[in-house]
Write an enzyme that holds these catalytic residues in place. Structure first.
Site, short mmCIF file in Angstrom:
data_model
loop_
_atom_site.label_atom_id
_atom_site.label_comp_id
_atom_site.label_asym_id
_atom_site.label_seq_id
_atom_site.Cartn_x
_atom_site.Cartn_y
_atom_site.Cartn_z
CB ILE B 36 -0.92 0.01 1.25
CG1 ILE B 36 -1.83 -1.21 1.28
CG2 ILE B 36 -1.71 1.32 1.33
CD1 ILE B 36 -3.06 -1.10 0.44
CG ASP B 37 1.41 3.46 -3.67
OD1 ASP B 37 0.19 3.66 -3.45
OD2 ASP B 37 1.85 3.30 -4.82
CB SER B 38 1.21 8.01 -0.38
OG SER B 38 1.74 8.36 -1.64
#
Lengths: 411, 82
Positions: B36-38
């Site tokens: 999960i990235d930003s």
């Protein structure tokens, strides 16, 4: 057709409102646009139109006129605030890189020129000037807009495209959701020939330094003027009612004392010493109430550091037009909910990223700035998601009917 | 909404956004380990807001490190009870 004609009122004839009027017309829907100003004269500033908006205008046949009034930057360059060294550079017009990558060009254009092109493509008869919204009232089956000049308009649906200080938003949310960012800007447009110290005058360039940055790009058909936007981390608190306040003549240049001569020369060459407070809209849970919905800055006012405020309002406009045209059988709430579902995450991603970018652009020399410099070397890879977005593809993915593109299909 | 239902809903949202099987997500799994990235996190946050009917500020979600952090936050904010 047994359906009654849909009366659509758009509040605001800025870029979002006019784009929506054009997008609705493309879908066979007529709207009336109400603008508080007595003339269509956008503020004296420019705008960067990116591929995610231009691909929509291209379908409407507006690219020729836009090209004639615009400059495509040679490169995107990041520079050190004091010594002017090139920290990173990425091609834009060079090798046609940007247009090949994202399916449409990037244009620097004066806001007034853009507004002129959009309003000419629409229809003066349906743009009502001098109409400042003072009140919205709901009754069974319709909503009535009341304007300061005494005029009223009864609509089946209303779209608030009235900017970061939106009156319509206040009616939708019941609150003032505008937030001062703690940053402000000086801006101006300067003849390119007056900028003797400026390297690469036809590039789009960020000069990054402690507690501030200056962004500029060229505008006009031949790059004859340079538009700049110089941001500082002051004042901490905004005490004025308006977004703009006059400052003493020496303040803008003094705010960048010690910076590269190209920076100070540009700021000094501009007239009108005015400070623009930079405001955003805090993320909202709902963009609609009853028969009323908002778009653009009214819904998601953001810091301008990705140059996406106007571009995302164009996206909103074409998305909303597509969903409205596709769902005349459904109730408005269902359609507005689809629109919000399609737009809220996308615009919040850009809003959030613009906020993070503000901090990164304003670092003092040191380890954090060096880490940032490594990041700006990756900008085309890291931020391609902003420019490659295609509203019509997103509509198709959401199950709505897209109008497709006559060209620029991504490979 | 009882906390275990909040947890189940958050797990479902995360699995959907990350494109992974929910069985591989425990309450303590670091979000970073799910990839999960930003940008994906904003999708998760917006989906959670819609599901629970509450707003999660950027300052707040930036502190979430695990599914459990997000679940506790929503639970304490009264998500789903209104």
């Amino acid at each position: 057709m047994t359906e009654p004609p849909v009366r659509i009122g758009i509040v605001g004839a800025g870029i979002g409102g006019l784009s929506l009027a054009l997008a609705l017309r493309e879908r066979g829907l007529q709207a009336e646009v109400f603008e508080q100003a007595s003339e269509l004269t956008e503020i004296g500033a420019a705008i960067g139109l990116a591929a995610n908006a231009i691909r929509e205008f291209a379908r409407l046949g507006l690219v020729g006129e836009l090209t004639a009034a615009s400059t495509i930057p040679t490169e995107l360059i990041y520079r050190h605030w004091r010594d002017g060294s090139r920290i990173a550079a990425h091609p834009v017009r060079q090798d046609d890189w940007y247009a090949k990558q994202f399916g449409a060009p990037w244009f620097g254009i004066h806001r007034a020129d853009l507004q002129k092109i959009l309003s000419a493509a629409f229809d003066a008869e349906h743009v009502h000037l001098g109409c400042r919204l003072v009140n919205i009232t709901e009754q069974a089956g319709s909503v009535t807009l009341k304007f300061a000049n005494g005029r009223t308009y009864e609509a089946d649906l209303v779209v608030g495209a009235d900017g970061v200080r939106s009156v319509v938003r206040r009616w939708v949310t019941g609150a003032d959701d505008m937030v001062y960012s703690g940053t402000s800007a000086f801006r101006g447009i300067v003849p390119t020939e007056n900028l003797r110290c400026l390297p690469d005058p036809h590039a789009i360039q960020f000069w990054m330094g402690p507690d501030g940055h200056l962004l500029h790009y060229a505008i006009g058909g031949a790059g004859e003027a340079v538009n700049f936007f110089a941001v500082v981390e002051t004042p901490r608190i905004w005490l004025h009612n308006a977004s703009v306040t006059e400052v003493p003549d020496e303040v803008p240049a003094a705010s960048f004392r010690g910076w590269h001569p190209a920076v100070t020369e540009m700021i000094e060459a501009a007239s009108s010493p005015v400070r623009w407070g930079l405001f955003t809209v805090r993320p909202l849970l709902r963009w609609y109430r009853g028969r009323v919905v908002i778009l653009g800055d009214a819904a998601h006012g953001m810091l301008p550091h990705h140059g996406q405020g106007a571009n995302t309002s164009v996206e909103d406009a074409f998305a909303l037009a597509g969903l409205l045209a596709d769902a005349r059988g459904d109730d408005l709430e269902t359609t507005f909910s689809r629109y919000q579902g399609m737009r809220r995450a996308r615009t919040r991603q850009i809003q959030r990223s613009s906020q993070v970018t503000s901090t990164l652009l304003h670092l003092p020399d040191g380890p954090a700035a060096r880490a940032r410099n490594a990041k700006v070397a990756m900008v085309p890879q890291d931020f391609g998601w902003i420019h490659s977005y295609d509203v019509q593809q997103a509509l198709a993915a959401s199950g709505a009917v897209s109008v497709g593109h006559s060209r620029n299909e991504p490979s | 909404m009882p906390p275990d239902q909040v947890l189940a809903a958050m797990t479902e949202i995360l699995g959907g956004v990350a494109g992974i099987d929910q069985a591989g997500i425990t309450p303590e799994t670091p979000l970073a380990d799910l990839g999960i990235d930003s940008l994906m996190m904003v999708e998760v946050v917006v989906a959670a807001e819609d599901r629970f009917g509450l707003l999660i500020s950027d300052d707040d979600w930036a502190r979430f490190k695990t599914v459990l952090d997000a679940t506790r936050y929503i639970d304490q904010a009264g998500g789903g009870l209104g």
